[in-house]
Design a protein around this motif. Structure first.
Motif, short mmCIF file in Angstrom:
data_model
loop_
_atom_site.label_atom_id
_atom_site.label_comp_id
_atom_site.label_asym_id
_atom_site.label_seq_id
_atom_site.Cartn_x
_atom_site.Cartn_y
_atom_site.Cartn_z
N GLU A 104 -7.25 1.12 -0.38
CA GLU A 104 -5.81 1.26 -0.43
C GLU A 104 -5.29 1.56 -1.48
O GLU A 104 -6.05 1.35 -3.00
N THR A 114 0.59 3.55 2.25
CA THR A 114 1.12 3.91 3.71
C THR A 114 2.56 2.94 3.79
O THR A 114 3.65 3.61 4.09
N ARG A 115 2.82 1.89 3.61
CA ARG A 115 4.27 0.89 3.75
C ARG A 115 4.59 1.17 2.95
O ARG A 115 5.90 1.58 3.39
N SER A 134 -1.22 9.89 4.82
CA SER A 134 -1.75 9.24 4.75
C SER A 134 -3.96 10.19 5.18
O SER A 134 -4.59 10.74 4.73
N THR A 165 4.30 10.33 7.07
CA THR A 165 3.75 9.74 6.92
C THR A 165 2.14 10.51 7.01
O THR A 165 1.86 10.22 6.27
N THR A 210 0.70 -1.33 0.41
CA THR A 210 -0.26 -0.56 0.61
C THR A 210 1.02 1.31 -0.46
O THR A 210 2.01 0.87 0.53
#
Ligand code: AHG
Ligand code: MN
Ligand code: MN
Ligand code: MN
Length: 336
Positions: free
Chosen positions: A193, A14-15, A36, A32, A12
């Motif tokens: 996502e 975010t990862r 988001s 981060t 994703t």
């Protein structure tokens, strides 16, 4: 590496950003968290765009913005969504939006260390006919948290830490660079996502497409006229280039990034600084192009070297495949 493994190893956005940020030891997750909240705004706008026709979200809002443009309902809605998401992230200090005449200084109690310049809805003229539109953003770090001024958002594009855009089209694609290459993520609506679909995007060194509003040809300067002429009637016997112009910068730039070619919004007699705004259109797209191996030129200098003096300042821009922009630079040098 079977398809199943691919499906279960969900990378994703975010990862992906966490992985990137963890490379610098002092990162505390602030970026981060900021990202988001930008992603949240994009998901909201994507859903509003998808049902715009149904939810009476097309048409005019009855106001005019500082650009002198009639604001569309979606312009206003997406601006409110991004301002709220960015302020509530607690990681921003100054916001510059195409739709707000003045910069927003976040309440000191909610302040963070980032400044975000954004175009909440790019390509507004295409909303009502269902053609792809987008959101564009660029991120600076404030210079001195104890002395926050407008200078913090009047920095050269070379000081941008990150930039990206989200395109609301047949699919919802978010393209992002935090300074170490460009990656593309596609929204999986069933998961909500953004999944990595275009890792490490590199723009072809040379392209077969030019993208410009030919309707302004009467007002072009000699260098632009000569470049477009060469695209149509090549002297070296190569085939003419194709013209593709959508009228949403996000869509024209996304095609240029993936297929190669060059996007031009030149100055013209009507608008000597061109039309596109430096902080939230020219800089973010130029940042991405350079990170993808392309380049971006204003007709006078490298676009990212510009130092804006006003938050809605405009600049001509020629961006895309490295070799194609080199041709334009050579013509400006020859015909200056
Ligand atoms: P916005 O809708 O955010 O005001 O931006 C519109 C811009 C950009 O998206 C596009 O490249 C350009 O306007 C198109 O301008 P012309 O219609 O003059 O070609
Ligand atoms: Mn506009
Ligand atoms: Mn725009
Ligand atoms: Mn806009």
């Amino acid at each position: 590496h079977t398809a199943d493994a691919h499906r279960t190893d969900l990378m994703t956005i975010t990862r992906h950003v966490l992985n990137e940020q963890s490379r610098n030891p002092e990162s505390r997750g602030d970026f981060t968290i900021l990202l988001s909240h930008i992603v949240l705004g994009c998901k909201f706008v994507a859903s509003a765009v998808n049902k715009a026709g149904l939810a009476k979200l097309i048409g005019l809002a009855g106001e005019t913005n500082v650009q002198g443009e009639e604001q569309k309902k979606l312009d206003v809605l997406s601006n409110e969504v991004f301002v709220k998401a960015l302020v509530s992230s607690g990681r921003t200090c100054i916001l510059v939006s195409e739709e707000d005449e003045e910069a927003t200084f976040v309440d000191p109690a909610l302040r963070g260390k980032y400044c975000v310049c954004f175009d909440p809805l790019d390509g507004s003229s295409n909303i009502d006919c269902g053609v792809s539109i987008g959101t564009i953003f660029g991120i600076y770090m404030i210079k001195d948290k104890d002395n926050v001024t407008l200078e913090d958002v009047l920095q050269p594009g070379t000081n941008m830490l990150a930039a990206g855009y989200c395109m609301y089209g047949s699919s919802c694609t978010l393209v992002l660079s935090t300074g170490s290459g460009v990656n593309g993520f596609t929204l999986d609506p069933s998961l909500g996502e953004f999944i990595l679909t275009h890792p490490d995007i590199k723009i072809p060194k040379k392209g077969k497409i030019y993208s410009v509003n030919e309707g302004n040809a009467k007002n072009w300067d000699a260098a632009v006229a000569k470049f477009v002429e060469k695209c149509k009637y090549p002297k070296d016997g190569s085939p003419p280039k194709s013209l593709r112009y959508i009228g949403s910068m996000v869509a024209d730039v996304h095609r240029t990034l993936l297929y190669g070619g060059v996007f031009l919004y030149p100055a013209d007699k009507k608008s000597p600084n061109g039309k596109l705004r430096v902080l939230y259109e020219v800089f973010p797209m130029s940042f991405l192009m350079e990170q993808a191996g392309g380049q971006s030129f204003t007709g006078k200098e490298r676009a990212l070297d510009l130092v804006p003096t006003k938050i809605h300042e405009r600049s001509p821009v020629f961006l895309g495949s490295y070799d194609d922009v080199e041709e334009i630079k050579a013509l400006y040098a020859e015909l200056a």
